[in-house]
Design a protein around this motif. Structure first.
Motif, mmCIF file in Angstrom:
data_model
loop_
_atom_site.group_PDB
_atom_site.id
_atom_site.type_symbol
_atom_site.label_atom_id
_atom_site.label_comp_id
_atom_site.label_asym_id
_atom_site.label_seq_id
_atom_site.Cartn_x
_atom_site.Cartn_y
_atom_site.Cartn_z
ATOM 1 N N ARG A 189 0.874 -1.173 0.000
ATOM 2 C CA ARG A 189 0.000 0.000 0.000
ATOM 3 C C ARG A 189 0.912 1.224 0.000
ATOM 4 O O ARG A 189 2.003 1.191 0.569
ATOM 5 N N VAL A 190 0.484 2.286 -0.645
ATOM 6 C CA VAL A 190 1.279 3.506 -0.676
ATOM 7 C C VAL A 190 0.427 4.675 -0.212
ATOM 8 O O VAL A 190 -0.789 4.551 -0.025
ATOM 9 N N LYS A 191 1.071 5.800 -0.026
ATOM 10 C CA LYS A 191 0.388 7.032 0.342
ATOM 11 C C LYS A 191 0.813 8.132 -0.624
ATOM 12 O O LYS A 191 1.962 8.177 -1.043
ATOM 13 N N VAL A 192 -0.129 8.983 -0.964
ATOM 14 C CA VAL A 192 0.156 10.133 -1.810
ATOM 15 C C VAL A 192 0.144 11.378 -0.930
ATOM 16 O O VAL A 192 -0.886 11.719 -0.352
ATOM 17 N N LYS A 193 1.315 12.022 -0.826
ATOM 18 C CA LYS A 193 1.428 13.215 0.016
ATOM 19 C C LYS A 193 1.137 14.456 -0.816
ATOM 20 O O LYS A 193 1.707 14.643 -1.887
ATOM 21 N N VAL A 194 0.235 15.298 -0.295
ATOM 22 C CA VAL A 194 -0.176 16.522 -0.991
ATOM 23 C C VAL A 194 -0.112 17.690 -0.013
ATOM 24 O O VAL A 194 -0.529 17.561 1.141
ATOM 25 N N ALA A 195 0.420 18.822 -0.467
ATOM 26 C CA ALA A 195 0.451 20.039 0.346
ATOM 27 C C ALA A 195 -0.818 20.845 0.060
ATOM 28 O O ALA A 195 -1.085 21.204 -1.087
ATOM 29 N N ILE A 196 -1.604 21.128 1.103
ATOM 30 C CA ILE A 196 -2.891 21.817 0.973
ATOM 31 C C ILE A 196 -2.794 23.196 1.629
ATOM 32 O O ILE A 196 -2.330 23.311 2.769
ATOM 33 N N PRO A 197 -3.206 24.273 0.934
ATOM 34 C CA PRO A 197 -3.217 25.598 1.562
ATOM 35 C C PRO A 197 -4.042 25.591 2.843
ATOM 36 O O PRO A 197 -5.068 24.905 2.931
ATOM 37 N N GLU A 198 -3.588 26.372 3.831
ATOM 38 C CA GLU A 198 -4.244 26.336 5.138
ATOM 39 C C GLU A 198 -5.706 26.743 5.061
ATOM 40 O O GLU A 198 -6.525 26.275 5.847
ATOM 41 N N GLY A 199 -6.079 27.602 4.092
ATOM 42 C CA GLY A 199 -7.465 28.031 3.971
ATOM 43 C C GLY A 199 -8.405 26.959 3.460
ATOM 44 O O GLY A 199 -9.629 27.117 3.527
ATOM 45 N N GLU A 200 -7.861 25.864 2.928
ATOM 46 C CA GLU A 200 -8.695 24.807 2.368
ATOM 47 C C GLU A 200 -8.688 23.537 3.213
ATOM 48 O O GLU A 200 -9.384 22.587 2.902
ATOM 49 N N MET A 201 -7.909 23.529 4.296
ATOM 50 C CA MET A 201 -7.806 22.324 5.114
ATOM 51 C C MET A 201 -9.131 21.951 5.761
ATOM 52 O O MET A 201 -9.467 20.772 5.889
ATOM 53 N N ASN A 202 -9.912 22.962 6.178
ATOM 54 C CA ASN A 202 -11.171 22.663 6.857
ATOM 55 C C ASN A 202 -12.232 22.130 5.904
ATOM 56 O O ASN A 202 -13.299 21.676 6.335
ATOM 57 N N LYS A 203 -11.954 22.156 4.596
ATOM 58 C CA LYS A 203 -12.904 21.647 3.610
ATOM 59 C C LYS A 203 -12.606 20.202 3.220
ATOM 60 O O LYS A 203 -13.299 19.633 2.380
ATOM 61 N N ILE A 204 -11.576 19.618 3.821
ATOM 62 C CA ILE A 204 -11.173 18.253 3.491
ATOM 63 C C ILE A 204 -11.352 17.376 4.717
ATOM 64 O O ILE A 204 -10.893 17.718 5.807
ATOM 65 N N GLY A 205 -12.021 16.250 4.542
ATOM 66 C CA GLY A 205 -12.233 15.318 5.641
ATOM 67 C C GLY A 205 -11.546 13.992 5.389
ATOM 68 O O GLY A 205 -10.934 13.781 4.335
ATOM 69 N N GLU A 206 -11.654 13.087 6.353
ATOM 70 C CA GLU A 206 -11.006 11.778 6.221
ATOM 71 C C GLU A 206 -11.555 10.975 5.057
ATOM 72 O O GLU A 206 -10.855 10.138 4.488
ATOM 73 N N THR A 207 -12.811 11.209 4.704
ATOM 74 C CA THR A 207 -13.451 10.417 3.652
ATOM 75 C C THR A 207 -13.719 11.222 2.380
ATOM 76 O O THR A 207 -14.513 10.806 1.538
ATOM 77 N N THR A 208 -13.079 12.373 2.228
ATOM 78 C CA THR A 208 -13.247 13.166 1.010
ATOM 79 C C THR A 208 -12.846 12.342 -0.216
ATOM 80 O O THR A 208 -11.799 11.699 -0.229
#
Length: 342
Positions: free
Chosen positions: A191-210
């Motif tokens: 299994r692998v993971k994809v690391k993505v840098a998200i702007p701080e203003g958009e973090m609250n719009k992303i959840g564990e199941t997005t």
């Protein structure tokens, strides 16, 4: 005389009827024809998504090292090579370890011989109990030293503790390896993971199941992302947070370092009300309102607070509820309480 009275009465009746027929009548106002629609809720970001660039990472990295110090004689693997648990990774020069093993075996043999000879004396009562315990203790010490010597020889062979692929080869043949110094790293890529840098203003719009869609050009793969791990510490320079998206990699085609394109919704917000801009009117005071239609098909001025525009529509932050009916065309022909048809 009586006939004259009858003529006068008939004349008066005629005047009254004429007068009534010429009296002005009240004008009946007809219903105004307008266009209308029922207010509905729509998803705030139903068709809006963002694309980010990410990097594929291993699920877990295991550093493999020797337990003792010595010169590496052979390296059996190369970077990127697949290995299974138990496969030989490297060999250390075992000359000194084998010499110590030979000495330990000799000491063990001597201790066993002494145990036999002193055992007969002990059985005959010619050896004290204290001396017999001392003999047994020396045998136990010799056995312990032999086990240590055998393990030292075994530890000169470094084997893979897990399945995976070789990430980095840190030590090469001829170099001296120190205790616990990593020789290679083995990466778990089942299994692998994809690391993505998200702007701080958009973090609250992303959840564990997005929901995420991931495209990896190097592997020519399109995959669906799984559960998302959100970082809690921002990068001081870029003001971004790292997230990691779990991805299945049963066939092993995704490798650490590959660039991934990640598409995901901007947010998972609840429904909002969006109406045509033509339905919104404005008072001289600057306040906005819409004409709503009640069950009797009468119009009423309803104040609203408007939000952002979306094409030819506008979001309503407050003042309207889903299910209300509003006038969308013909607002200039109506007033408070006007009867309409649509």
């Amino acid at each position: 005389m009586k006939k004259g009275h009858e003529v006068l009465a008939a004349g008066l009746l005629t005047f009254v009827v004429c007068a009534c027929s010429n009296a002005p009548t009240e004008k009946v106002r007809q219903p105004v024809k307008v266009r209308s629609e029922e207010v509905k809720g729509v998803s705030a970001d139903a068709t809006h998504s963002r694309t980010y660039v990410g990097i594929v990472e291993e699920n877990e990295a295991t550093a493999v090292s020797f337990t003792g110090m010595g010169v590496v004689r052979r390296m059996m693997v190369s970077e990127g090579q697949k290995v299974r648990e138990g496969d030989l990774i490297a060999e250390m020069d075992d000359t000194q370890a084998k010499n110590m093993l030979t000495a330990a075996e000799a000491a063990m043999s001597q201790a066993d011989d002494a145990l036999k000879r002193y055992g007969m004396l002990h059985d005959n009562g010619s050896l004290s109990e204290v001396q017999w315990v001392e003999v047994q203790s020396k045998v136990a010490q010799a056995r312990s030293q032999l086990e240590i010597a055998r393990k030292n020889v075994s530890d000169c062979r470094l084997t893979a503790p897990v399945d995976g692929i070789v990430g980095r080869r840190i030590i090469r043949a001829g170099e001296t390896a120190l205790p616990s110094q990593a020789v290679v790293t083995i990466l778990d890529v089942s299994r692998v993971k994809v690391k993505v840098a998200i702007p701080e203003g958009e973090m609250n719009k992303i959840g564990e199941t997005t929901t995420t869609k991931i495209h990896v050009e190097a592997a020519q793969m399109d995959v669906q992302g799984g559960r998302i791990e959100k970082g809690v510490k921002a990068d001081a320079a870029t003001h971004t947070y790292d997230i990691r998206i779990a991805v299945s990699n049963a066939d092993g085609r995704l490798l650490p370092g590959m660039v991934a394109k990640v598409e995901m919704p901007i947010s998972e917000e609840p429904e909002q009300i969006v109406i045509p801009m033509s339905a919104v009117c404005r008072r001289m005071s600057g306040e906005h309102f819409v004409w709503t239609i009640d069950a009797d098909k009468r119009t009423h001025r309803t104040p609203v607070v408007i939000g952002k525009t979306i094409g030819n529509s506008i979001a309503i932050e407050s003042g309207l509820s889903v299910g209300s009916r509003i006038v969308t065309e013909g607002t200039g022909k109506i007033g408070e309480g006007s009867e309409v048809i649509y």
